[in-house]
Design a protein around this motif. Sequence first.
Motif, PDB file in Angstrom:
ATOM      1  N   TRP A   1      15.865  -4.925 -17.009  1.00 42.70           N
ATOM      2  CA  TRP A   1      15.890  -5.370 -15.628  1.00 42.70           C
ATOM      3  C   TRP A   1      15.455  -4.206 -14.729  1.00 42.70           C
ATOM      4  O   TRP A   1      15.975  -3.099 -14.868  1.00 42.70           O
ATOM      5  CB  TRP A   1      17.315  -5.832 -15.300  1.00 42.70           C
TER       6      TRP A   1
ATOM      7  N   ARG B   1      11.049  -3.963 -22.700  1.00 42.04           N
ATOM      8  CA  ARG B   1      10.900  -2.504 -22.724  1.00 42.04           C
ATOM      9  C   ARG B   1       9.770  -2.021 -23.635  1.00 42.04           C
ATOM     10  O   ARG B   1       9.113  -1.018 -23.320  1.00 42.04           O
ATOM     11  CB  ARG B   1      12.228  -1.847 -23.113  1.00 42.04           C
TER      12      ARG B   1
ATOM     13  N   ASP C   1       6.846  12.065 -29.388  1.00 46.48           N
ATOM     14  CA  ASP C   1       7.907  11.049 -29.505  1.00 46.48           C
ATOM     15  C   ASP C   1       8.102  10.704 -30.980  1.00 46.48           C
ATOM     16  O   ASP C   1       7.142  10.545 -31.722  1.00 46.48           O
ATOM     17  CB  ASP C   1       7.568   9.788 -28.715  1.00 46.48           C
ATOM     18  N   LYS C   2       9.364  10.555 -31.348  1.00 39.54           N
ATOM     19  CA  LYS C   2       9.650  10.284 -32.771  1.00 39.54           C
ATOM     20  C   LYS C   2       9.213   8.881 -33.171  1.00 39.54           C
ATOM     21  O   LYS C   2       9.057   8.585 -34.347  1.00 39.54           O
ATOM     22  CB  LYS C   2      11.128  10.501 -33.082  1.00 39.54           C
TER      23      LYS C   2
ATOM     24  N   ASP D   1      17.719   9.959 -19.010  1.00 37.63           N
ATOM     25  CA  ASP D   1      18.981   9.824 -19.748  1.00 37.63           C
ATOM     26  C   ASP D   1      19.395  11.108 -20.458  1.00 37.63           C
ATOM     27  O   ASP D   1      20.559  11.240 -20.834  1.00 37.63           O
ATOM     28  CB  ASP D   1      18.848   8.732 -20.813  1.00 37.63           C
TER      29      ASP D   1
ATOM     30  N   ARG E   1       7.245   0.596 -29.003  1.00 39.63           N
ATOM     31  CA  ARG E   1       8.461   0.672 -29.793  1.00 39.63           C
ATOM     32  C   ARG E   1       9.575  -0.091 -29.078  1.00 39.63           C
ATOM     33  O   ARG E   1       9.545  -0.274 -27.865  1.00 39.63           O
ATOM     34  CB  ARG E   1       8.855   2.140 -30.018  1.00 39.63           C
TER      35      ARG E   1
ATOM     36  N   ALA F   1      18.369  -4.125 -21.334  1.00 41.36           N
ATOM     37  CA  ALA F   1      18.257  -5.485 -20.801  1.00 41.36           C
ATOM     38  C   ALA F   1      16.869  -5.715 -20.200  1.00 41.36           C
ATOM     39  O   ALA F   1      16.397  -6.841 -20.106  1.00 41.36           O
ATOM     40  CB  ALA F   1      19.337  -5.729 -19.749  1.00 41.36           C
TER      41      ALA F   1
ATOM     42  N   PRO G   1      10.371   6.008 -19.964  1.00 43.69           N
ATOM     43  CA  PRO G   1       9.958   6.001 -18.556  1.00 43.69           C
ATOM     44  C   PRO G   1      10.051   7.369 -17.875  1.00 43.69           C
ATOM     45  O   PRO G   1       9.193   7.712 -17.061  1.00 43.69           O
ATOM     46  CB  PRO G   1      10.940   5.026 -17.898  1.00 43.69           C
ATOM     47  N   ALA G   2      11.048   8.171 -18.222  1.00 44.40           N
ATOM     48  CA  ALA G   2      11.178   9.492 -17.591  1.00 44.40           C
ATOM     49  C   ALA G   2      10.003  10.365 -17.993  1.00 44.40           C
ATOM     50  O   ALA G   2       9.299  10.932 -17.139  1.00 44.40           O
ATOM     51  CB  ALA G   2      12.503  10.140 -17.995  1.00 44.40           C
TER      52      ALA G   2
ATOM     53  N   LEU H   1      11.007  16.033 -32.907  1.00 46.07           N
ATOM     54  CA  LEU H   1      11.112  17.462 -32.642  1.00 46.07           C
ATOM     55  C   LEU H   1      11.889  18.063 -33.811  1.00 46.07           C
ATOM     56  O   LEU H   1      13.025  17.682 -34.070  1.00 46.07           O
ATOM     57  CB  LEU H   1      11.881  17.733 -31.347  1.00 46.07           C
TER      58      LEU H   1
ATOM     59  N   GLU I   1      22.190   0.948 -14.210  1.00 45.24           N
ATOM     60  CA  GLU I   1      20.720   0.965 -14.122  1.00 45.24           C
ATOM     61  C   GLU I   1      20.245   2.403 -14.348  1.00 45.24           C
ATOM     62  O   GLU I   1      20.643   3.316 -13.622  1.00 45.24           O
ATOM     63  CB  GLU I   1      20.265   0.479 -12.727  1.00 45.24           C
ATOM     64  N   GLY I   2      19.388   2.565 -15.355  1.00 43.11           N
ATOM     65  CA  GLY I   2      18.974   3.923 -15.682  1.00 43.11           C
ATOM     66  C   GLY I   2      17.487   4.154 -15.556  1.00 43.11           C
ATOM     67  O   GLY I   2      17.022   5.288 -15.522  1.00 43.11           O
ATOM     68  N   ILE I   3      16.695   3.054 -15.484  1.00 42.98           N
ATOM     69  CA  ILE I   3      15.240   3.237 -15.451  1.00 42.98           C
ATOM     70  C   ILE I   3      14.821   3.861 -14.116  1.00 42.98           C
ATOM     71  O   ILE I   3      14.033   4.806 -14.073  1.00 42.98           O
ATOM     72  CB  ILE I   3      14.506   1.892 -15.688  1.00 42.98           C
TER      73      ILE I   3
ATOM     74  N   PRO J   1      16.938  15.914 -28.218  1.00 41.50           N
ATOM     75  CA  PRO J   1      17.111  17.180 -28.949  1.00 41.50           C
ATOM     76  C   PRO J   1      17.015  18.412 -28.043  1.00 41.50           C
ATOM     77  O   PRO J   1      17.602  19.449 -28.354  1.00 41.50           O
ATOM     78  CB  PRO J   1      15.976  17.144 -29.979  1.00 41.50           C
TER      79      PRO J   1
HETATM   80  C1  LIG Z   1      22.126  -1.874 -23.826  1.00 42.25           C
HETATM   81  C2  LIG Z   1      21.453  -1.175 -22.672  1.00 42.25           C
HETATM   82  C3  LIG Z   1      20.924  -1.927 -21.625  1.00 42.25           C
HETATM   83  C4  LIG Z   1      20.300  -1.294 -20.539  1.00 42.25           C
HETATM   84  N1  LIG Z   1      19.751  -2.075 -19.564  1.00 42.25           N
HETATM   85  C5  LIG Z   1      19.131  -1.489 -18.523  1.00 42.25           C
HETATM   86  C6  LIG Z   1      18.469  -2.284 -17.539  1.00 42.25           C
HETATM   87  O1  LIG Z   1      18.432  -3.508 -17.632  1.00 42.25           O
HETATM   88  N2  LIG Z   1      17.876  -1.659 -16.495  1.00 42.25           N
HETATM   89  C7  LIG Z   1      17.881  -0.284 -16.371  1.00 42.25           C
HETATM   90  O2  LIG Z   1      17.354   0.236 -15.385  1.00 42.25           O
HETATM   91  N3  LIG Z   1      18.459   0.493 -17.321  1.00 42.25           N
HETATM   92  C8  LIG Z   1      19.056  -0.065 -18.402  1.00 42.25           C
HETATM   93  N4  LIG Z   1      19.582   0.731 -19.391  1.00 42.25           N
HETATM   94  C9  LIG Z   1      19.412   2.180 -19.301  1.00 42.25           C
HETATM   95  C10 LIG Z   1      17.961   2.569 -19.658  1.00 42.25           C
HETATM   96  O3  LIG Z   1      17.617   1.996 -20.892  1.00 42.25           O
HETATM   97  C11 LIG Z   1      17.793   4.088 -19.721  1.00 42.25           C
HETATM   98  O4  LIG Z   1      18.408   4.671 -18.603  1.00 42.25           O
HETATM   99  C12 LIG Z   1      16.315   4.478 -19.755  1.00 42.25           C
HETATM  100  O5  LIG Z   1      15.703   4.016 -20.933  1.00 42.25           O
HETATM  101  C13 LIG Z   1      16.170   6.003 -19.673  1.00 42.25           C
HETATM  102  O6  LIG Z   1      14.831   6.353 -19.857  1.00 42.25           O
HETATM  103  P1  LIG Z   1      14.441   7.756 -20.531  1.00 42.25           P
HETATM  104  O7  LIG Z   1      12.965   7.857 -20.451  1.00 42.25           O
HETATM  105  O8  LIG Z   1      15.273   8.839 -19.968  1.00 42.25           O
HETATM  106  O9  LIG Z   1      14.908   7.645 -22.067  1.00 42.25           O
HETATM  107  P2  LIG Z   1      14.482   6.618 -23.207  1.00 42.25           P
HETATM  108  O10 LIG Z   1      13.950   5.378 -22.631  1.00 42.25           O
HETATM  109  O11 LIG Z   1      15.675   6.547 -24.105  1.00 42.25           O
HETATM  110  O12 LIG Z   1      13.296   7.330 -23.976  1.00 42.25           O
HETATM  111  C14 LIG Z   1      13.534   8.442 -24.808  1.00 42.25           C
HETATM  112  C15 LIG Z   1      12.382   8.616 -25.794  1.00 42.25           C
HETATM  113  O13 LIG Z   1      12.618   9.834 -26.514  1.00 42.25           O
HETATM  114  C16 LIG Z   1      12.286   9.646 -27.863  1.00 42.25           C
HETATM  115  N5  LIG Z   1      13.068  10.591 -28.684  1.00 42.25           N
HETATM  116  C17 LIG Z   1      14.398  10.597 -28.866  1.00 42.25           C
HETATM  117  N6  LIG Z   1      14.749  11.580 -29.721  1.00 42.25           N
HETATM  118  C18 LIG Z   1      13.602  12.213 -30.068  1.00 42.25           C
HETATM  119  C19 LIG Z   1      13.322  13.302 -30.936  1.00 42.25           C
HETATM  120  N7  LIG Z   1      14.273  13.915 -31.665  1.00 42.25           N
HETATM  121  N8  LIG Z   1      12.037  13.739 -31.062  1.00 42.25           N
HETATM  122  C20 LIG Z   1      11.041  13.085 -30.370  1.00 42.25           C
HETATM  123  N9  LIG Z   1      11.269  12.026 -29.556  1.00 42.25           N
HETATM  124  C21 LIG Z   1      12.524  11.596 -29.388  1.00 42.25           C
HETATM  125  C22 LIG Z   1      12.646   8.190 -28.136  1.00 42.25           C
HETATM  126  O14 LIG Z   1      11.948   7.666 -29.239  1.00 42.25           O
HETATM  127  C23 LIG Z   1      12.306   7.507 -26.820  1.00 42.25           C
HETATM  128  O15 LIG Z   1      11.015   6.944 -26.839  1.00 42.25           O
HETATM  129  C24 LIG Z   1      20.212   0.132 -20.486  1.00 42.25           C
HETATM  130  C25 LIG Z   1      20.748   0.891 -21.529  1.00 42.25           C
HETATM  131  C26 LIG Z   1      21.356   0.256 -22.625  1.00 42.25           C
HETATM  132  C27 LIG Z   1      21.911   1.096 -23.744  1.00 42.25           C
END
Ligand SMILES: Cc1cc2nc3c(=O)[nH]c(=O)nc-3n(C[C@H](O)[C@H](O)[C@H](O)COP(=O)(O)OP(=O)(O)OC[C@H]3O[C@@H](n4cnc5c(N)ncnc54)[C@H](O)[C@@H]3O)c2cc1C
Length: 375
Positions: A46, A98, A33-34, A272, A39, A44, A13-14, A119, A283-285, A149
């Motif tokens: 939410w 998700r 993206d890896k 994240d 995927r 959860a 989402p970020a 990466l 909540e992280g989304i 990374p």
């Molecule tokens: C068990 C659990 C439950 C959760 N429930 C909730 C919830 O209900 N509601 C909520 O708001 N938040 C929830 N969160 C938090 C939420 O999942 C994260 O805050 C959110 O996904 C962050 O988004 P992001 O885009 O920063 O990272 P991510 O969603 O983690 O996306 C990162 C992307 O980077 C890619 N990537 C990683 N490493 C590499 C690499 N080396 N090379 C290329 N690509 C790479 C991955 O494949 C992935 O697609 C939960 C977290 C956990 C662990």
Amino acid sequence: MEACDVLIVGGGPAGSTCAWQLKKAGLDVVILDKQTFPRHKVCAGWVTPAVLTSLEVDYNDYAKDHIIQPITSFITGMIGGKEIRTEYKAVVSYGIRRGEFDHYLLKRADVRTDEGVKLEEIRRDGQHWIVNNKYRTPLVIGAGGHFCPIARFMGAKPGSKEAAVKAQEVEFLMSEQQKTQCSVAEETPELYFCPDLLGYGWIFRKGDYLNIGLGRQDNHSLSKHVTRFVDDLVARGKVPGDIKEKFLGHAYLLYGDSPRKIVDDGMLLIGDSIGLAYPQSGEGIRPAIESGLLAAKAIIAANKQYDRKTMDNYINMLTQRLGKMEKQTASPFTETFLPKITQFVGKQILSNRWASRHIVIDRWFLHNNQAPLRA
Ligand SMILES: Cc1cc2nc3c(=O)[nH]c(=O)nc-3n(C[C@H](O)[C@H](O)[C@H](O)COP(=O)(O)OP(=O)(O)OC[C@H]3O[C@@H](n4cnc5c(N)ncnc54)[C@H](O)[C@@H]3O)c2cc1C
């Protein structure tokens, strides 16, 4: 070598939110993206209405082809303790899957993607970065989640002294028989706190999918806490006793606990990869997409000057929105000093109907006190 204006590592989402805004402003963006989308993401699933507003996602349009579960009430309490039901007259949150949600956002961003590609290498060449010996770009954004990374490249050491939340979760499609053994209502997620208040477990039904999980702020025996939680749920007839799917684990940092650097010359982090999850709920989304929107704003305003000093503007925007990057004290659950008083206060809050509604749900879980961020 392929040139692009911005290369984003991570299409969650970020990353997809930031790409969506940069593309609208006319920048040529690549997301690496890896994994290949759709995927699975351990989550959860939410989301609060503010998330849909910020993303300009129309509920009806999304609901045509995806699962989106409206939420109108919650059950809260302590694991094994009394349950409190909090009801609302309108929809106050949603449940998404998700895999679907992230895929939708990535497609909607309409940028070049390089999926199933990790990466592998990043090096500086004058004012540019060379990524995987394939892309040449003046700006790299780290959006790779907790183990990003690019965050590591900037000095982060996940798994070392960082105080991460560790969580485990399972999501599965219930069989007809399992549905008869599940008393959880679709519109009513249930949240149960651990007796030491260092974490909580949840059960969340989205149509016929059931999501069960538990996250904790300490490092010890997470699997045991999960097993105890699930055993209690089975004993109370809330979830079926024959779950075959494996619980998967992941980690994240709460806002205020993160020691990570956010910007550097020609480089910045979002979501994240910084550690932005709300301290009270995890909540992280929402903070992930808000950081994506703010980063896009700062990048467009920087007008191709991506040095560290110019990009500090992004940090200013982020702290204006989320508060200072220091230990947050809004929740007694995240306090580590005076643990006995903290636990006492926490338990009083969780056993009180008024406090469960106005503090636990409205403030900590729904963040009703903060209006949605708009692009
Ligand atoms: C068990 C659990 C439950 C959760 N429930 C909730 C919830 O209900 N509601 C909520 O708001 N938040 C929830 N969160 C938090 C939420 O999942 C994260 O805050 C959110 O996904 C962050 O988004 P992001 O885009 O920063 O990272 P991510 O969603 O983690 O996306 C990162 C992307 O980077 C890619 N990537 C990683 N490493 C590499 C690499 N080396 N090379 C290329 N690509 C790479 C991955 O494949 C992935 O697609 C939960 C977290 C956990 C662990």
